[in-house]
Design a protein around this motif. Sequence first.
Motif, PDB file in Angstrom:
ATOM      1  N   GLY A   1      32.719 -42.860 -32.991  1.00 39.29           N
ATOM      2  CA  GLY A   1      31.521 -43.535 -33.465  1.00 39.29           C
ATOM      3  C   GLY A   1      30.447 -43.709 -32.410  1.00 39.29           C
ATOM      4  O   GLY A   1      29.457 -44.378 -32.645  1.00 39.29           O
ATOM      5  N   GLY A   2      30.614 -43.118 -31.222  1.00 40.93           N
ATOM      6  CA  GLY A   2      29.619 -43.232 -30.173  1.00 40.93           C
ATOM      7  C   GLY A   2      29.865 -44.370 -29.216  1.00 40.93           C
ATOM      8  O   GLY A   2      29.206 -44.480 -28.197  1.00 40.93           O
ATOM      9  N   GLY A   3      30.805 -45.243 -29.535  1.00 39.84           N
ATOM     10  CA  GLY A   3      31.135 -46.350 -28.642  1.00 39.84           C
ATOM     11  C   GLY A   3      32.135 -45.906 -27.592  1.00 39.84           C
ATOM     12  O   GLY A   3      32.437 -44.723 -27.453  1.00 39.84           O
ATOM     13  N   LYS A   4      32.630 -46.853 -26.854  1.00 41.27           N
ATOM     14  CA  LYS A   4      33.635 -46.566 -25.837  1.00 41.27           C
ATOM     15  C   LYS A   4      34.838 -47.461 -26.058  1.00 41.27           C
ATOM     16  O   LYS A   4      34.713 -48.565 -26.573  1.00 41.27           O
ATOM     17  CB  LYS A   4      33.063 -46.792 -24.448  1.00 41.27           C
ATOM     18  CG  LYS A   4      31.947 -45.815 -24.138  1.00 41.27           C
ATOM     19  CD  LYS A   4      31.742 -45.660 -22.682  1.00 41.27           C
ATOM     20  CE  LYS A   4      30.663 -44.600 -22.481  1.00 41.27           C
ATOM     21  NZ  LYS A   4      30.263 -44.477 -21.124  1.00 41.27           N
ATOM     22  N   ALA A   5      35.982 -46.976 -25.653  1.00 39.15           N
ATOM     23  CA  ALA A   5      37.213 -47.736 -25.803  1.00 39.15           C
ATOM     24  C   ALA A   5      37.284 -48.807 -24.732  1.00 39.15           C
ATOM     25  O   ALA A   5      37.146 -48.523 -23.550  1.00 39.15           O
ATOM     26  CB  ALA A   5      38.424 -46.814 -25.715  1.00 39.15           C
ATOM     27  N   ALA A   6      37.452 -50.040 -25.163  1.00 35.69           N
ATOM     28  CA  ALA A   6      37.680 -51.157 -24.250  1.00 35.69           C
ATOM     29  C   ALA A   6      39.117 -51.599 -24.466  1.00 35.69           C
ATOM     30  O   ALA A   6      39.526 -51.866 -25.601  1.00 35.69           O
ATOM     31  CB  ALA A   6      36.718 -52.294 -24.543  1.00 35.69           C
ATOM     32  N   VAL A   7      39.891 -51.643 -23.400  1.00 39.02           N
ATOM     33  CA  VAL A   7      41.288 -52.050 -23.498  1.00 39.02           C
ATOM     34  C   VAL A   7      41.403 -53.469 -22.954  1.00 39.02           C
ATOM     35  O   VAL A   7      41.108 -53.721 -21.784  1.00 39.02           O
ATOM     36  CB  VAL A   7      42.214 -51.098 -22.714  1.00 39.02           C
ATOM     37  CG1 VAL A   7      43.665 -51.545 -22.841  1.00 39.02           C
ATOM     38  CG2 VAL A   7      42.040 -49.670 -23.194  1.00 39.02           C
ATOM     39  N   PHE A   8      41.808 -54.384 -23.808  1.00 37.45           N
ATOM     40  CA  PHE A   8      42.007 -55.773 -23.426  1.00 37.45           C
ATOM     41  C   PHE A   8      43.488 -55.981 -23.164  1.00 37.45           C
ATOM     42  O   PHE A   8      44.326 -55.573 -23.978  1.00 37.45           O
ATOM     43  CB  PHE A   8      41.537 -56.701 -24.547  1.00 37.45           C
ATOM     44  CG  PHE A   8      40.064 -56.588 -24.828  1.00 37.45           C
ATOM     45  CD1 PHE A   8      39.160 -57.421 -24.187  1.00 37.45           C
ATOM     46  CD2 PHE A   8      39.579 -55.639 -25.715  1.00 37.45           C
ATOM     47  CE1 PHE A   8      37.803 -57.318 -24.430  1.00 37.45           C
ATOM     48  CE2 PHE A   8      38.218 -55.527 -25.967  1.00 37.45           C
ATOM     49  CZ  PHE A   8      37.333 -56.369 -25.318  1.00 37.45           C
ATOM     50  N   THR A   9      43.828 -56.596 -22.046  1.00 36.31           N
ATOM     51  CA  THR A   9      45.232 -56.834 -21.705  1.00 36.31           C
ATOM     52  C   THR A   9      45.420 -58.282 -21.274  1.00 36.31           C
ATOM     53  O   THR A   9      44.528 -58.894 -20.680  1.00 36.31           O
ATOM     54  CB  THR A   9      45.718 -55.918 -20.571  1.00 36.31           C
ATOM     55  OG1 THR A   9      44.924 -56.130 -19.411  1.00 36.31           O
ATOM     56  CG2 THR A   9      45.656 -54.459 -20.986  1.00 36.31           C
ATOM     57  N   LEU A  10      46.591 -58.808 -21.577  1.00 35.06           N
ATOM     58  CA  LEU A  10      46.963 -60.158 -21.181  1.00 35.06           C
ATOM     59  C   LEU A  10      48.437 -60.145 -20.806  1.00 35.06           C
ATOM     60  O   LEU A  10      49.288 -59.806 -21.630  1.00 35.06           O
ATOM     61  CB  LEU A  10      46.713 -61.143 -22.328  1.00 35.06           C
ATOM     62  CG  LEU A  10      47.190 -62.568 -22.083  1.00 35.06           C
ATOM     63  CD1 LEU A  10      46.374 -63.227 -20.967  1.00 35.06           C
ATOM     64  CD2 LEU A  10      47.096 -63.381 -23.364  1.00 35.06           C
TER      65      LEU A  10
END
Length: 92
Positions: free
Chosen positions: A5-14
């Motif tokens: 979709g033109g966005g970028k993957a953001a990986v959230f980790t905890l």
Amino acid sequence: MEMEGGGKAAVFTLRLERECRVMLAGTFNSWNPEQLRMRKGEGDECYRYTLELPPGIHEYCFVIDGCWLMDRENEKFVANEFGTMNSVVEVK
């Protein structure tokens, strides 16, 4: 990582050693604490969620068993209207 979709993957980790109900809430989902459930892999201590985000600045918090907490491993944060802090991620 570029997404379709033109966005970028953001990986959230905890990183948590105990089992909890961990949700991700932020400006990207209207702060809905019930929509994005984070999960961890077998034998893993990190809860993760990958989300396609458009370029810009996005605020977020983790909701751990109903308690809202900022990302303690992210040095970028801003004050919110409740007197606590929101973590910030910038997508370029």
